[in-house]
Design an enzyme around this catalytic site. Structure first.
Site, PDB file in Angstrom:
ATOM      1  N   ASN A  67       0.808  -1.222   0.000  1.00  0.00           N
ATOM      2  CA  ASN A  67       0.000   0.000   0.000  1.00  0.00           C
ATOM      3  C   ASN A  67       0.845   1.276   0.000  1.00  0.00           C
ATOM      4  O   ASN A  67       0.325   2.363   0.174  1.00  0.00           O
ATOM      5  CB  ASN A  67      -0.979  -0.004   1.173  1.00  0.00           C
ATOM      6  CG  ASN A  67      -0.276  -0.068   2.508  1.00  0.00           C
ATOM      7  OD1 ASN A  67       0.906  -0.358   2.577  1.00  0.00           O
ATOM      8  ND2 ASN A  67      -1.003   0.192   3.569  1.00  0.00           N
ATOM      9  N   CYS A  68       2.150   1.144  -0.235  1.00  0.00           N
ATOM     10  CA  CYS A  68       3.059   2.299  -0.278  1.00  0.00           C
ATOM     11  C   CYS A  68       3.034   2.888  -1.683  1.00  0.00           C
ATOM     12  O   CYS A  68       3.299   2.195  -2.670  1.00  0.00           O
ATOM     13  CB  CYS A  68       4.470   1.850   0.101  1.00  0.00           C
ATOM     14  SG  CYS A  68       5.738   3.091  -0.186  1.00  0.00           S
ATOM     15  N   ASP A  69       2.709   4.170  -1.795  1.00  0.00           N
ATOM     16  CA  ASP A  69       2.623   4.834  -3.104  1.00  0.00           C
ATOM     17  C   ASP A  69       3.949   4.777  -3.858  1.00  0.00           C
ATOM     18  O   ASP A  69       3.969   4.530  -5.064  1.00  0.00           O
ATOM     19  CB  ASP A  69       2.194   6.293  -2.943  1.00  0.00           C
ATOM     20  CG  ASP A  69       0.748   6.418  -2.501  1.00  0.00           C
ATOM     21  OD1 ASP A  69      -0.035   5.466  -2.718  1.00  0.00           O
ATOM     22  OD2 ASP A  69       0.394   7.472  -1.931  1.00  0.00           O
TER      23      ASP A  69
ATOM     24  N   ARG B 178       4.546   1.262  -5.224  1.00  0.00           N
ATOM     25  CA  ARG B 178       3.683   0.995  -6.387  1.00  0.00           C
ATOM     26  C   ARG B 178       4.215   1.697  -7.628  1.00  0.00           C
ATOM     27  O   ARG B 178       4.215   1.136  -8.725  1.00  0.00           O
ATOM     28  CB  ARG B 178       2.243   1.413  -6.099  1.00  0.00           C
ATOM     29  CG  ARG B 178       1.533   0.469  -5.139  1.00  0.00           C
ATOM     30  CD  ARG B 178       0.038   0.682  -5.151  1.00  0.00           C
ATOM     31  NE  ARG B 178      -0.351   2.017  -4.740  1.00  0.00           N
ATOM     32  CZ  ARG B 178      -1.073   2.296  -3.676  1.00  0.00           C
ATOM     33  NH1 ARG B 178      -1.509   1.326  -2.906  1.00  0.00           N
ATOM     34  NH2 ARG B 178      -1.385   3.526  -3.382  1.00  0.00           N
TER      35      ARG B 178
END
Length: 104
Positions: free
Chosen positions: A9-11, A14
């Protein structure tokens, strides 16, 4: 072979995965970082391996923060600065311009 250690869930993680399409992604929260990789990263990056700006860090007690960095990262994998990227035995921490130039 590129291995990216991070959080799903780390931008930033990703974004890096989109750019490094063939990277093998390992979610540190569910799978952890292999002990030898974590030790090598600590030898190279030292205390910078821990993200002291994270929510995880802010939620630690003073006693927990006093623990050795490696011990903290084993107990709280989300505390690791992300991404940690391994390619051919070379480690990169974060996604700065030097890392981008080396991997893209």
């Amino acid at each position: 072979m590129i291995t990216l250690y991070g959080l799903k869930n780390c931008d930033t993680c990703r974004k890096v995965l989109k750019l490094l399409e063939n990277a093998n992604f390992i979610d540190v929260r569910s799978e952890g970082v292999p002990e030898e990789t974590l030790k090598a990263a600590f030898e190279q990056f030292g205390a910078a391996l821990a993200n002291t700006r994270s929510t995880t860090w802010r939620n630690l007690s003073d006693e927990e923060r006093a623990k050795p960095v490696l011990e903290l990262l084993v107990e709280h994998p989300a505390l690791m600065k992300r991404p940690l990227i391994e390619q051919g035995g070379v480690l990169y921490l974060g996604w700065d311009k030097a890392t981008q130039a080396a991997l893209i």
